[in-house]
Design an enzyme around this catalytic site. Structure first.
Site, mmCIF file in Angstrom:
data_model
loop_
_atom_site.group_PDB
_atom_site.id
_atom_site.type_symbol
_atom_site.label_atom_id
_atom_site.label_comp_id
_atom_site.label_asym_id
_atom_site.label_seq_id
_atom_site.Cartn_x
_atom_site.Cartn_y
_atom_site.Cartn_z
ATOM 1 N N GLU A 227 3.421 -2.615 11.040
ATOM 2 C CA GLU A 227 2.397 -2.040 10.071
ATOM 3 C C GLU A 227 1.174 -2.860 10.224
ATOM 4 O O GLU A 227 1.169 -3.923 9.794
ATOM 5 C CB GLU A 227 2.913 -2.118 8.533
ATOM 6 C CG GLU A 227 4.463 -1.340 8.655
ATOM 7 C CD GLU A 227 4.300 -0.022 8.656
ATOM 8 O OE1 GLU A 227 2.988 0.407 8.454
ATOM 9 O OE2 GLU A 227 5.361 0.913 8.738
ATOM 10 N N CYS A 261 -5.264 -2.856 3.848
ATOM 11 C CA CYS A 261 -5.306 -2.411 5.115
ATOM 12 C C CYS A 261 -5.904 -1.070 5.302
ATOM 13 O O CYS A 261 -6.294 -0.316 6.332
ATOM 14 C CB CYS A 261 -3.997 -2.377 5.778
ATOM 15 S SG CYS A 261 -2.671 -1.638 4.849
HETATM 16 N N1 LIG Z 1 -0.490 -1.271 8.027
HETATM 17 C C1 LIG Z 1 -0.196 -2.196 6.665
HETATM 18 O O1 LIG Z 1 0.786 -1.810 6.026
HETATM 19 C C2 LIG Z 1 -0.728 -3.488 6.767
HETATM 20 C C3 LIG Z 1 -0.625 -4.268 5.256
HETATM 21 C C4 LIG Z 1 -1.229 -5.358 5.072
HETATM 22 C C5 LIG Z 1 -1.944 -5.898 5.954
HETATM 23 N N2 LIG Z 1 -2.352 -5.177 7.064
HETATM 24 C C6 LIG Z 1 -3.088 -5.868 8.136
HETATM 25 O O2 LIG Z 1 -2.778 -7.050 8.453
HETATM 26 C C7 LIG Z 1 -3.987 -8.081 8.372
HETATM 27 C C8 LIG Z 1 -3.871 -9.082 7.443
HETATM 28 O O3 LIG Z 1 -2.994 -9.978 7.018
HETATM 29 P P1 LIG Z 1 -2.463 -11.173 7.490
HETATM 30 O O4 LIG Z 1 -3.806 -12.035 7.708
HETATM 31 O O5 LIG Z 1 -1.575 -11.618 6.618
HETATM 32 O O6 LIG Z 1 -1.750 -10.825 9.240
HETATM 33 P P2 LIG Z 1 -1.196 -11.916 10.043
HETATM 34 O O7 LIG Z 1 -1.065 -11.183 11.433
HETATM 35 O O8 LIG Z 1 -2.303 -13.197 10.079
HETATM 36 O O9 LIG Z 1 -0.022 -12.700 9.572
HETATM 37 C C9 LIG Z 1 1.180 -11.825 9.116
HETATM 38 C C10 LIG Z 1 2.262 -12.702 9.178
HETATM 39 O O10 LIG Z 1 2.363 -13.036 10.546
HETATM 40 C C11 LIG Z 1 2.625 -14.417 10.727
HETATM 41 N N3 LIG Z 1 2.053 -15.285 11.906
HETATM 42 C C12 LIG Z 1 0.517 -15.375 11.844
HETATM 43 N N4 LIG Z 1 0.253 -15.751 12.940
HETATM 44 C C13 LIG Z 1 1.294 -15.798 13.960
HETATM 45 C C14 LIG Z 1 1.631 -16.275 15.410
HETATM 46 N N5 LIG Z 1 0.825 -16.632 15.962
HETATM 47 N N6 LIG Z 1 2.893 -15.768 15.646
HETATM 48 C C15 LIG Z 1 3.748 -15.350 14.662
HETATM 49 N N7 LIG Z 1 3.688 -15.260 13.532
HETATM 50 C C16 LIG Z 1 2.553 -15.326 12.897
HETATM 51 C C17 LIG Z 1 1.958 -14.955 9.263
HETATM 52 O O11 LIG Z 1 2.717 -16.432 9.096
HETATM 53 C C18 LIG Z 1 2.027 -13.963 8.624
HETATM 54 O O12 LIG Z 1 3.752 -14.014 7.851
HETATM 55 C C19 LIG Z 1 -4.867 -7.011 8.726
HETATM 56 O O13 LIG Z 1 -5.231 -6.829 9.917
HETATM 57 C C20 LIG Z 1 -4.489 -6.073 7.981
HETATM 58 O O14 LIG Z 1 -4.900 -4.754 8.118
HETATM 59 C C21 LIG Z 1 -1.539 -4.105 7.413
HETATM 60 C C1 LIG Z 2 -0.559 9.540 -18.384
HETATM 61 C C2 LIG Z 2 0.225 10.852 -18.316
HETATM 62 C C3 LIG Z 2 0.396 11.655 -17.348
HETATM 63 C C4 LIG Z 2 -0.732 11.552 -15.993
HETATM 64 C C5 LIG Z 2 -0.713 10.201 -15.371
HETATM 65 C C6 LIG Z 2 -1.667 10.007 -14.315
HETATM 66 C C7 LIG Z 2 -2.299 11.128 -13.543
HETATM 67 C C8 LIG Z 2 -1.927 8.939 -13.723
HETATM 68 C C9 LIG Z 2 -2.590 8.329 -12.724
HETATM 69 C C10 LIG Z 2 -2.444 7.190 -12.279
HETATM 70 C C11 LIG Z 2 -3.107 6.758 -11.051
HETATM 71 C C12 LIG Z 2 -4.447 7.130 -10.710
HETATM 72 C C13 LIG Z 2 -2.876 5.570 -10.381
HETATM 73 C C14 LIG Z 2 -3.203 4.919 -9.165
HETATM 74 C C15 LIG Z 2 -2.495 4.037 -8.654
HETATM 75 C C16 LIG Z 2 -2.753 3.189 -7.463
HETATM 76 C C17 LIG Z 2 -1.805 2.593 -6.797
HETATM 77 C C18 LIG Z 2 -0.608 2.392 -7.367
HETATM 78 C C19 LIG Z 2 -2.339 1.990 -5.532
HETATM 79 C C20 LIG Z 2 -1.689 1.260 -4.608
HETATM 80 C C21 LIG Z 2 -1.991 0.856 -3.664
HETATM 81 C C22 LIG Z 2 -1.279 0.051 -2.781
HETATM 82 C C23 LIG Z 2 0.264 0.250 -2.786
HETATM 83 C C24 LIG Z 2 -1.921 -0.480 -1.436
HETATM 84 C C25 LIG Z 2 -0.924 -0.801 -0.520
HETATM 85 C C26 LIG Z 2 -1.800 -1.563 0.755
HETATM 86 C C27 LIG Z 2 -1.207 -1.589 1.743
HETATM 87 C C28 LIG Z 2 -0.058 -0.838 2.339
HETATM 88 C C29 LIG Z 2 -1.924 -2.456 2.971
HETATM 89 O O1 LIG Z 2 -2.669 -3.431 2.716
HETATM 90 C C30 LIG Z 2 1.078 12.890 -16.878
HETATM 91 C C31 LIG Z 2 0.177 13.944 -16.777
HETATM 92 C C32 LIG Z 2 1.943 12.714 -16.180
HETATM 93 C C33 LIG Z 2 1.719 13.293 -18.428
HETATM 94 C C34 LIG Z 2 2.220 11.988 -19.200
HETATM 95 C C35 LIG Z 2 0.994 11.073 -19.323
#
Ligand SMILES: NC(=O)c1ccc[n+]([C@@H]2O[C@H](COP(=O)([O-])OP(=O)(O)OC[C@H]3O[C@@H](n4cnc5c(N)ncnc54)[C@H](O)[C@@H]3O)[C@@H](O)[C@H]2O)c1
Ligand SMILES: CC1=C(/C=C/C(C)=C/C=C/C(C)=C/C=C/C=C(C)/C=C/C=C(C)/C=C/C=C(\C)C=O)C(C)(C)CCC1
Length: 531
Positions: A227, A261
């Site tokens: 990821e 990300c």
């Molecule tokens: N696609 C996704 O869901 C997602 C989510 C969060 C972050 N990211 C990406 O992650 C990056 C930022 O996160 P970060 O800085 O924690 O990432 P990172 O790659 O630096 O670190 C992630 C993990 O890898 C380990 N790590 C670091 N260097 C290493 C090495 N040389 N060898 C082995 N393991 C090592 C770290 O300890 C950490 O646990 C961004 O590029 C972001 O876009 C992606």
């Molecule tokens: C209040 C009632 C209702 C309606 C509720 C509604 C429409 C609520 C809307 C809520 C919103 C807009 C919530 C937003 C949430 C955002 C979240 C959880 C973001 C998460 C982000 C993440 C996980 C990021 C991940 C990042 C990654 C993977 C990488 O870095 C009803 C209509 C349902 C009826 C009762 C009352």
């Protein structure tokens, strides 16, 4: 902010203890106890309650490491994971059941052989987490691993040390420690973990480290989920609601101070509406931060100096013009949500992953140009966002790929914990969340069982081969094509018969409803009108 709770100093796991830790959880997998559905359910329930009971420590750790507000800590990390546990518990029995195979997957003679797909745990897995959502992004895949019946070693990010220590305590005091362990540390500890043999490695982090993980895994043909990050584009056309686009995209860059990300790296905007969009962006900023971003209790900080300096370098290196924000305070690791208007695709703001509260705006002459630029900057980003007419949004989806996409908003496609999430190409391999999390750690093992009494029916397979028998078999089982050598569908007797029987449509359900309507019309006609 979080209530005062005591927090342990960060302590890395001894590198030479790592083989022993790994062996121990691997040994537990071989006891087969994790395969029992009830054991998995108990572990998921325990994880739920551990999250609930450790909430004060988690809030404090997230505040310490990232200055994350309680609101964000709950909605994107703690409550998110509690929902994950409950969702998985609600569906686990169904997911774990064998899939019985029959029509249309199996040709009729094979239905005698009790074909089924067993859902088996892959084994012992390694989960490596990043720093930005240190709790969610370590434990969400873990929910899938538990549900599938795997044993696991978890490696939280050392960049968020307070969270890493709470996560270790949470898992090692509440869950089955013969099956699960947390290893804390940075490169040496992760390298030691990668030197072990795993049944799957689930890695979330940068593409650079993802490459190290994938190379190491390849040595032992270990499957990996990656990821990773990406340079995510947002497209804004003349037909967009500019005020809404500004507000929603600002949300994408202010949650977790843009250390997401999925947040947009750059905005490709029709040049005619660029200035108005920037005005709306400034207004949205004033609405969200009436006393300025620095004074807001809601805005997280950059995780450490290294990342602060990385972001500062991007701003120092740009030839663009700051049109919103721009303030920095190194002593507080504060960077104001910042938009930079750029005029070159080669600008560092366009080319580097921001992973912070800064992004750039690049004006374009047309959607054609926008799509060309985006495909040149990064062909397979993790996400994209499109603000335009229905037809324009459809065009963006068709002409540019991405891990996921949101129309008319920032990363909403990834804001639900139960639907599949993942990258494409170099932004990630594999998906998880909801059922996909269970599948991710599951081996789909097809099993068949040939009854002795069926021997005569299937003896065609044995030597000496008998062509006459094969022809007979084909006569009964081989389907005739309904297409010719040019790929055209042949509208023969079968086609027209089906057309008539289905009253002009396709599919049994539609035909049933149409027949029902005809019969009803006939009934009404003959009874109501006295015929
Ligand atoms: N696609 C996704 O869901 C997602 C989510 C969060 C972050 N990211 C990406 O992650 C990056 C930022 O996160 P970060 O800085 O924690 O990432 P990172 O790659 O630096 O670190 C992630 C993990 O890898 C380990 N790590 C670091 N260097 C290493 C090495 N040389 N060898 C082995 N393991 C090592 C770290 O300890 C950490 O646990 C961004 O590029 C972001 O876009 C992606
Ligand atoms: C209040 C009632 C209702 C309606 C509720 C509604 C429409 C609520 C809307 C809520 C919103 C807009 C919530 C937003 C949430 C955002 C979240 C959880 C973001 C998460 C982000 C993440 C996980 C990021 C991940 C990042 C990654 C993977 C990488 O870095 C009803 C209509 C349902 C009826 C009762 C009352």
């Amino acid at each position: 902010m979080a209530a005062k709770v005591s927090m342990s100093e960060f302590q890395a796991t001894a590198v030479d203890a790592i083989p022993q830790i790994t062996n121990s959880v691997r040994g537990t997998f071989r006891t087969h106890k994790t395969k029992k559905l009830q054991w998995r359910q108990v572990q998921l329930r325990k994880l739920y309650w551990a999250l609930e009971d450790y909430t004060p420590q988690l809030l404090a750790a997230l505040a310490k490491d990232l200055h994350k507000s309680d609101f964000e800590a709950l909605i994107t990390e703690i409550d998110w994971l509690k929902k994950d546990c409950i969702f998985m518990l609600d569906h686990l029995e169904k997911y774990a059941k064998d899939d019985k195979l029959g029509s249309p997957d199996l040709p009729p003679p094979f239905s005698l052989m009790n074909y089924r797909v067993r859902k088996e745990p892959l084994g012992t897995v390694l989960i490596i987490g990043p720093y930005n959502f240190p709790v969610q992004l370590l434990l969400a895949p873990f929910v899938g691993a538990i549900a599938a019946g795997c044993t696991a070693v978890l490696k939280p990010s050392e960049v968020t040390p307070a969270c890493a220590m709470v996560l270790k305590a949470l898992i090692e005091t509440r869950l089955d420690t013969t099956a699960f362990a947390v290893v804390n540390g940075g490169i040496p500890e992760t390298t030691a973990l990668l030197n072990e043999k795993w049944d799957k490695i689930f890695f979330t982090g940068s593409a650079a480290v993802g490459t190290i993980v994938a190379k190491k895994a390849a040595e032992t043909l270990t499957p990996v989920v990656l990821e990773l990050g990406g340079r995510n584009p947002a497209f804004i056309t003349k037909h967009a609601n500019l005020a809404l686009a500004a507000r929603r995209l600002l949300w994408g860059k202010t949650m977790n101070a843009g250390q997401v990300c999925l947040s947009q790296n750059y905005v490709l905007i029709d040049k005619d509406v660029g200035p108005t969009f920037i005005e709306h962006l400034k207004q949205a900023y004033r609405d969200m931060f009436p006393n300025g971003a620095k004074a807001s209790p809601d805005l997280a900080r950059i995780v450490n100096h290294k990342h602060f300096l990385r972001l500062k370098k991007m701003l120092d290196g740009t030839k663009g013009k700051i049109v919103m924000g721009g303030a920095l305070d190194e002593s507080e690791l504060f960077i104001e949500p910042t938009a930079v208007l750029v005029s070159s695709v080669d600008d560092p703001m366009m080319q580097e992953e921001s992973f912070g509260p800064i992004f750039c705006i690049y004006p374009v002459n047309s959607l054609d140009e926008a799509l060309n630029v985006a495909n040149r900057v990064h062909r397979t980003p993790l996400a994209l966002f499109s603000f335009g007419s229905k037809a324009e949004n459809q065009r963006v989806l068709n002409e540019m790929t991405s891990g996921g996409a949101t129309l008319n908003d920032a990363f909403f496609h990834a804001s639900v914990n139960s639907i599949p999430f993942g990258g494409v190409g170099d932004s990630g391999w594999g998906v998880y969340r909801g059922k996909a999390s269970f599948d991710c750690f599951t081996h789909f093992r097809t099993v068949s069982e040939t009854p002795a009494w069926a021997e005569k029916i299937i003896d065609v397979r044995y030597m000496p081969y008998n062509m006459a028998k094969l022809k007979l078999l084909n006569r009964f089982t081989a389907k005739k094509p309904n297409f010719d050598r040019n790929g055209k569908v042949i509208k023969g007797f079968g086609y027209w018969a089906k057309m008539v029987l289905c009253l002009g449509g396709k599919g049994a359900k539609g035909a049933f409803l149409r027949w029902l309507a005809v019969l009803l019309a006939h009934y009404l006609y003959t009874n109501r009108f006295g015929r």
